[in-house]
Write a protein that holds these residues in place. Structure first.
Motif, short mmCIF file in Angstrom:
data_model
loop_
_atom_site.label_atom_id
_atom_site.label_comp_id
_atom_site.label_asym_id
_atom_site.label_seq_id
_atom_site.Cartn_x
_atom_site.Cartn_y
_atom_site.Cartn_z
N SER A 21 0.83 -1.20 0.00
CA SER A 21 0.00 0.00 0.00
C SER A 21 0.87 1.25 0.00
CB SER A 21 -0.90 -0.02 1.23
OG SER A 21 -1.44 1.27 1.47
N LEU A 22 0.58 2.17 -0.92
CA LEU A 22 1.30 3.45 -0.94
C LEU A 22 1.03 4.25 0.32
CD1 LEU A 22 0.92 4.58 -4.67
CD2 LEU A 22 2.98 3.74 -3.53
N ASP A 23 -0.18 4.08 0.86
CA ASP A 23 -0.49 4.78 2.10
C ASP A 23 0.37 4.25 3.24
OD1 ASP A 23 -1.99 6.84 3.21
OD2 ASP A 23 -3.40 5.43 4.13
N ASP A 24 0.62 2.93 3.26
CA ASP A 24 1.53 2.37 4.27
C ASP A 24 2.95 2.89 4.07
OD1 ASP A 24 -0.60 0.98 5.29
OD2 ASP A 24 -0.01 -0.96 4.46
N ARG A 69 4.20 -2.84 10.16
CA ARG A 69 4.42 -4.29 10.11
C ARG A 69 3.81 -4.88 8.84
NH1 ARG A 69 2.95 -3.94 15.62
NH2 ARG A 69 0.86 -4.77 15.14
N GLN A 70 2.65 -4.37 8.44
CA GLN A 70 2.02 -4.86 7.21
C GLN A 70 2.87 -4.55 6.00
OE1 GLN A 70 -0.95 -6.74 6.94
NE2 GLN A 70 -0.05 -6.99 4.89
N LEU A 71 3.46 -3.34 5.95
CA LEU A 71 4.31 -2.96 4.83
C LEU A 71 5.52 -3.89 4.74
CD1 LEU A 71 5.09 -0.98 2.54
CD2 LEU A 71 6.24 0.42 4.29
N GLU A 72 6.15 -4.14 5.86
CA GLU A 72 7.32 -5.02 5.87
C GLU A 72 6.92 -6.44 5.43
OE1 GLU A 72 10.38 -3.20 9.14
OE2 GLU A 72 8.63 -4.29 9.93
N ALA A 73 5.74 -6.88 5.86
CA ALA A 73 5.28 -8.21 5.45
C ALA A 73 5.00 -8.26 3.96
CB ALA A 73 4.03 -8.58 6.24
N ASP A 74 4.39 -7.18 3.42
CA ASP A 74 4.10 -7.15 1.98
C ASP A 74 5.38 -7.14 1.16
OD1 ASP A 74 1.37 -7.12 2.48
OD2 ASP A 74 1.20 -4.93 2.36
N LEU A 75 6.37 -6.41 1.64
CA LEU A 75 7.64 -6.32 0.91
C LEU A 75 8.56 -7.50 1.19
CD1 LEU A 75 8.45 -2.53 1.51
CD2 LEU A 75 7.73 -3.57 -0.64
N GLN A 76 8.28 -8.18 2.31
CA GLN A 76 9.16 -9.25 2.79
C GLN A 76 10.57 -8.72 3.01
OE1 GLN A 76 8.82 -12.59 0.06
NE2 GLN A 76 6.72 -13.03 0.68
#
Length: 297
Positions: free
Chosen positions: A6-9, A41-48
């Motif tokens: 997400s760009l917002d994240d 945390r969600q951003l890091e998970a999405d990007l791995q």
């Protein structure tokens, strides 16, 4: 390719990186600390990828996080600048207005209005283009367009400003005694001013209409009213002249009125602009300023 995050994240991440603190970033973003932490945390998970190292006292960017921040921060700074520009367009009277108008209407009816508007709004600039050609107003990126007749343009609003009539004029020494009907114009020397052809004539007493197409005897073709009137005054031929130009010259003996019982069908000066509800403030102010100076008659 659609991003997996997400760009917002990503904006939230940039706020944390810039502030160096989750608490300060949450305050700047106006969101609960728990929400901000969850979104990072969600951003890091999405990007791995791990972007931040956290401990009890501080937040430190990882080397990967530093790379993401350096590239992303510039993007969001640019978006913020765009938001500010759009806000100014909507709420502050500044910036450039691109305007197209016919040559004669620009000099005869609009010039003083343009100057007065600029004096009243010193932070607005006008980019004026005068032409009698029907330009592609969409392709040219015009904000406001003035046209005499033929106002229909898809998705543009047309406001009538002033009605104009044309009359036939000749040099005072030219013999017009044999011209008592429009048909008798044939064979006489004429001057054409584009795009005012044919000469659409109406009898003011009985409403009879006659369209005259000058063909034989055309001595001069121009696209500017001053050239037309000068040519008529010089004696080159008969011309189809706006009455606001012609009548004072007839009164002063510089021209004579040919077929005084006839004049043109009404031609109307229109102002065109795009969207009534979402105009930049500068354009809306200009439209209102122009309308205040005209009463259709």
């Amino acid at each position: 390719m659609k991003p997996s995050y997400s760009l917002d994240d990503l904006r939230c991440f940039c706020a944390v990186a810039r502030c160096g603190s989750f608490k300060d970033a949450a305050q700047s973003l106006g969101m609960p600390l728990s929400t901000l932490s969850r979104r990072i945390r969600q951003l890091e998970a999405d990007l791995q990828l791990r972007l931040l190292n956290r401990d009890a006292h501080r937040v430190v960017l990882t080397s990967t996080g530093e790379q993401y921040f350096q590239r992303s921060a510039a993007l969001f700074d640019e978006l913020d600048d765009i938001d500010e520009d759009l806000h100014r367009d909507k709420h502050q009277p500044q910036g450039k207005i691109r305007i197209s108008a016919p040559i004669n209407a620009g000099s005869q009816f609009l010039r003083t209005i343009f100057y007065d508007f600029l004096l009243q709004y010193p932070d607005i600039q006008l980019d004026l283009s005068f032409s009698n050609s029907l330009i592609d107003i969409e392709a040219e990126g015009m904000d406001v367009v003035f046209r005499v007749g033929s106002p229909v343009v898809d998705n543009w609003i047309a406001r009538p400003l002033k009605h104009i009539h044309f009359i036939l004029c000749a040099h005072p020494d030219y013999d017009i005694s044999g011209i008592t009907t429009p048909e008798q114009l044939c064979g006489h020397p004429t001057i054409i001013c584009r795009p005012m052809v044919p000469w659409q004539l109406v009898n003011q007493e009985n409403g009879e209409e006659f369209d005259y197409h000058p063909q034989k005897g055309v001595r001069l073709e121009v696209d500017e009213i001053l050239m037309l009137t000068h040519a008529v005054k010089t004696g080159i031929g008969i011309g189809y002249v706006p009455d606001y130009f012609a009548l004072p010259m007839i009164a002063q003996g510089e021209m004579t009125h040919v077929l005084p019982g006839w004049s043109s069908k009404v031609r109307t000066l229109f102002m065109l602009y795009r969207d009534r509800d979402h105009l930049p403030l500068r354009v809306r102010l200009f439209v209102e300023f122009v309308m205040q100076h005209f009463t259709v008659s």
